[in-house]
Design a protein around this motif. Structure first.
Motif, PDB file in Angstrom:
ATOM      1  N   ALA A  93       1.038   6.845 -20.835  1.00 26.26           N
ATOM      2  CA  ALA A  93       1.730   5.885 -19.979  1.00 26.26           C
ATOM      3  C   ALA A  93       1.994   4.581 -20.721  1.00 26.26           C
ATOM      4  CB  ALA A  93       0.913   5.620 -18.721  1.00 26.26           C
ATOM      5  N   ARG A  94       1.028   4.153 -21.522  1.00 29.59           N
ATOM      6  CA  ARG A  94       1.207   2.909 -22.267  1.00 29.59           C
ATOM      7  C   ARG A  94       2.362   3.022 -23.242  1.00 29.59           C
ATOM      8  NH1 ARG A  94      -3.741   1.358 -25.771  1.00 29.59           N
ATOM      9  NH2 ARG A  94      -4.702   1.663 -23.709  1.00 29.59           N
ATOM     10  N   PHE A  95       2.424   4.138 -23.946  1.00 26.83           N
ATOM     11  CA  PHE A  95       3.482   4.257 -24.943  1.00 26.83           C
ATOM     12  C   PHE A  95       4.823   4.626 -24.337  1.00 26.83           C
ATOM     13  CE2 PHE A  95      -0.030   3.813 -27.773  1.00 26.83           C
ATOM     14  CZ  PHE A  95       0.538   3.086 -28.818  1.00 26.83           C
ATOM     15  N   ASP A  96       4.835   5.127 -23.126  1.00 23.38           N
ATOM     16  CA  ASP A  96       6.091   5.246 -22.400  1.00 23.38           C
ATOM     17  C   ASP A  96       6.646   3.848 -22.142  1.00 23.38           C
ATOM     18  OD1 ASP A  96       8.227   6.325 -20.975  1.00 23.38           O
ATOM     19  OD2 ASP A  96       7.088   6.501 -19.114  1.00 23.38           O
ATOM     20  N   ALA A  97       5.798   2.936 -21.690  1.00 27.85           N
ATOM     21  CA  ALA A  97       6.220   1.553 -21.479  1.00 27.85           C
ATOM     22  C   ALA A  97       6.644   0.895 -22.791  1.00 27.85           C
ATOM     23  CB  ALA A  97       5.093   0.753 -20.828  1.00 27.85           C
ATOM     24  N   GLU A  98       5.860   1.118 -23.849  1.00 20.00           N
ATOM     25  CA  GLU A  98       6.195   0.564 -25.165  1.00 20.00           C
ATOM     26  C   GLU A  98       7.568   1.056 -25.612  1.00 20.00           C
ATOM     27  OE1 GLU A  98       4.402  -1.416 -27.212  1.00 20.00           O
ATOM     28  OE2 GLU A  98       2.268  -1.201 -26.715  1.00 20.00           O
ATOM     29  N   ARG A  99       7.849   2.321 -25.385  1.00 19.99           N
ATOM     30  CA  ARG A  99       9.120   2.902 -25.810  1.00 19.99           C
ATOM     31  C   ARG A  99      10.295   2.167 -25.175  1.00 19.99           C
ATOM     32  NH1 ARG A  99       9.837   9.090 -24.499  1.00 19.99           N
ATOM     33  NH2 ARG A  99       9.076   8.373 -22.459  1.00 19.99           N
ATOM     34  N   TRP A 100      10.227   1.937 -23.861  1.00 15.91           N
ATOM     35  CA  TRP A 100      11.336   1.271 -23.184  1.00 15.91           C
ATOM     36  C   TRP A 100      11.452  -0.189 -23.599  1.00 15.91           C
ATOM     37  CZ3 TRP A 100      15.126   3.861 -21.328  1.00 15.91           C
ATOM     38  CH2 TRP A 100      14.929   5.156 -20.836  1.00 15.91           C
ATOM     39  N   MET A 101      10.340  -0.830 -23.904  1.00 14.86           N
ATOM     40  CA  MET A 101      10.396  -2.207 -24.396  1.00 14.86           C
ATOM     41  C   MET A 101      11.086  -2.268 -25.758  1.00 14.86           C
ATOM     42  SD  MET A 101       6.626  -3.534 -23.192  1.00 14.86           S
ATOM     43  CE  MET A 101       6.890  -5.290 -23.430  1.00 14.86           C
ATOM     44  N   ASP A 102      10.773  -1.323 -26.632  1.00 13.35           N
ATOM     45  CA  ASP A 102      11.445  -1.277 -27.932  1.00 13.35           C
ATOM     46  C   ASP A 102      12.919  -0.924 -27.764  1.00 13.35           C
ATOM     47  OD1 ASP A 102       9.077  -1.916 -29.128  1.00 13.35           O
ATOM     48  OD2 ASP A 102       8.799   0.007 -30.139  1.00 13.35           O
ATOM     49  N   TRP A 103      13.221  -0.024 -26.846  1.00 20.69           N
ATOM     50  CA  TRP A 103      14.603   0.379 -26.583  1.00 20.69           C
ATOM     51  C   TRP A 103      15.444  -0.809 -26.138  1.00 20.69           C
ATOM     52  CZ3 TRP A 103      17.268   0.624 -21.802  1.00 20.69           C
ATOM     53  CH2 TRP A 103      18.437   1.402 -21.790  1.00 20.69           C
ATOM     54  N   GLN A 104      14.842  -1.687 -25.355  1.00 20.79           N
ATOM     55  CA  GLN A 104      15.582  -2.894 -24.947  1.00 20.79           C
ATOM     56  C   GLN A 104      16.026  -3.687 -26.163  1.00 20.79           C
ATOM     57  OE1 GLN A 104      13.912  -6.344 -25.057  1.00 20.79           O
ATOM     58  NE2 GLN A 104      16.004  -7.099 -24.808  1.00 20.79           N
ATOM     59  N   GLN A 105      15.167  -3.804 -27.159  1.00 20.91           N
ATOM     60  CA  GLN A 105      15.490  -4.619 -28.327  1.00 20.91           C
ATOM     61  C   GLN A 105      16.379  -3.893 -29.333  1.00 20.91           C
ATOM     62  OE1 GLN A 105      11.495  -5.972 -29.579  1.00 20.91           O
ATOM     63  NE2 GLN A 105      12.114  -7.992 -28.900  1.00 20.91           N
ATOM     64  N   THR A 106      16.205  -2.595 -29.467  1.00 22.55           N
ATOM     65  CA  THR A 106      16.929  -1.877 -30.522  1.00 22.55           C
ATOM     66  C   THR A 106      18.245  -1.269 -30.055  1.00 22.55           C
ATOM     67  OG1 THR A 106      15.786   0.220 -30.068  1.00 22.55           O
ATOM     68  CG2 THR A 106      14.755  -1.281 -31.656  1.00 22.55           C
ATOM     69  N   THR A 107      18.403  -1.028 -28.755  1.00 20.91           N
ATOM     70  CA  THR A 107      19.576  -0.319 -28.251  1.00 20.91           C
ATOM     71  C   THR A 107      20.341  -1.121 -27.212  1.00 20.91           C
ATOM     72  OG1 THR A 107      18.454   1.791 -28.661  1.00 20.91           O
ATOM     73  CG2 THR A 107      20.355   1.828 -27.168  1.00 20.91           C
ATOM     74  N   LEU A 108      19.651  -1.549 -26.156  1.00 20.11           N
ATOM     75  CA  LEU A 108      20.336  -2.220 -25.054  1.00 20.11           C
ATOM     76  C   LEU A 108      20.848  -3.592 -25.473  1.00 20.11           C
ATOM     77  CD1 LEU A 108      21.063  -1.806 -22.071  1.00 20.11           C
ATOM     78  CD2 LEU A 108      18.851  -2.804 -21.464  1.00 20.11           C
ATOM     79  N   ASN A 109      20.009  -4.375 -26.114  1.00 21.11           N
ATOM     80  CA  ASN A 109      20.406  -5.724 -26.488  1.00 21.11           C
ATOM     81  C   ASN A 109      21.540  -5.746 -27.517  1.00 21.11           C
ATOM     82  OD1 ASN A 109      19.878  -8.217 -28.517  1.00 21.11           O
ATOM     83  ND2 ASN A 109      19.503  -8.824 -26.400  1.00 21.11           N
TER      84      ASN A 109
END
Length: 213
Positions: A93-109
């Motif tokens: 669960a922790r790394f699921d959250a980590e994944r989406w946080m990184d995705w925000q910076q690397t893909t969405l932003n």
């Protein structure tokens, strides 16, 4: 005292302020960056040698913690003050959250930032429509992916609000805030429902209800 350095118009500062408010923390925010300057001063550079906001200064003496990088600051605050809740304890669960946080910076932003800078921070006479069009073409499929992800869960990682919702929510706030006279957003019902739920949270006041600048 917990001190957050950075102007609230910054997406990355908004993440940290929202997180601190969500956790019910007492903190002071010092204006820095943009028209406020300060980021090139020795005091600030001792907190963040990159001369960027936000920066965090937490505590005193041997227990003092200084950090930069917005998503790292969100992780730190959640781990310190909300372990097992905003900061998930089970590894998956922790790394699921980590994944989406990184995705925000690397893909969405990277997809959405050019349109934001053009439509909000660039004078109309100096805007490049081609830059806006490319950014929209890159961002819309990514937001559509997010909409599909949220079709069967209330929050980014499932039934509970976690640290993952904060950076993705701030990025969505910025995209949804683009002027409707310049951009007609597609219908993303699941994304809109989730964002509406985020905006109703007490911790998001003064963050997700702000106009873009």
């Amino acid at each position: 005292m917990l001190n957050i350095w950075g102007r609230i118009s910054s997406l990355n500062v908004r993440k940290v302020v929202w997180c601190a408010q969500e956790l019910g923390l007492d903190f002071q925010r010092t204006e820095a960056g943009g028209r406020f300057g300060i980021v090139q001063t020795p005091e600030f550079l001792s907190l963040n040698p990159n001369a960027l906001v936000p920066a965090l200064d937490d505590g005193e003496g041997p227990d003092r913690v200084t950090l930069w990088e917005s998503n790292v600051i969100v992780r730190y605050l959640c781990a310190k003050h909300s372990s097992g809740k905003l900061y998930p304890e089970p590894l998956a669960a922790r790394f699921d959250a980590e994944r989406w946080m990184d995705w925000q910076q690397t893909t969405l932003n990277p997809a959405g930032s050019p349109a934001f800078r053009q439509l909000i921070r660039t004078p109309a006479a100096e805007r490049d429509p081609a830059v806006v069009a490319r950014s929209i073409a890159q961002a819309e499929p990514v937001f559509a992916l997010l909409d599909a992800h949220l079709a069967n869960r209330p929050f980014m990682t499932g039934d509970q609000f976690t640290m993952a919702d904060i950076p993705v929510g701030c990025e969505t706030h910025r995209w949804f805030g683009l002027p409707q006279t310049e951009y007609t957003r597609p219908s993303w019902p699941h994304l809109e429902r989730w964002f509406g739920d985020l905006r109703s949270r007490a911790g998001a006041r003064g963050v997700l209800d702000l106009a873009l600048e």
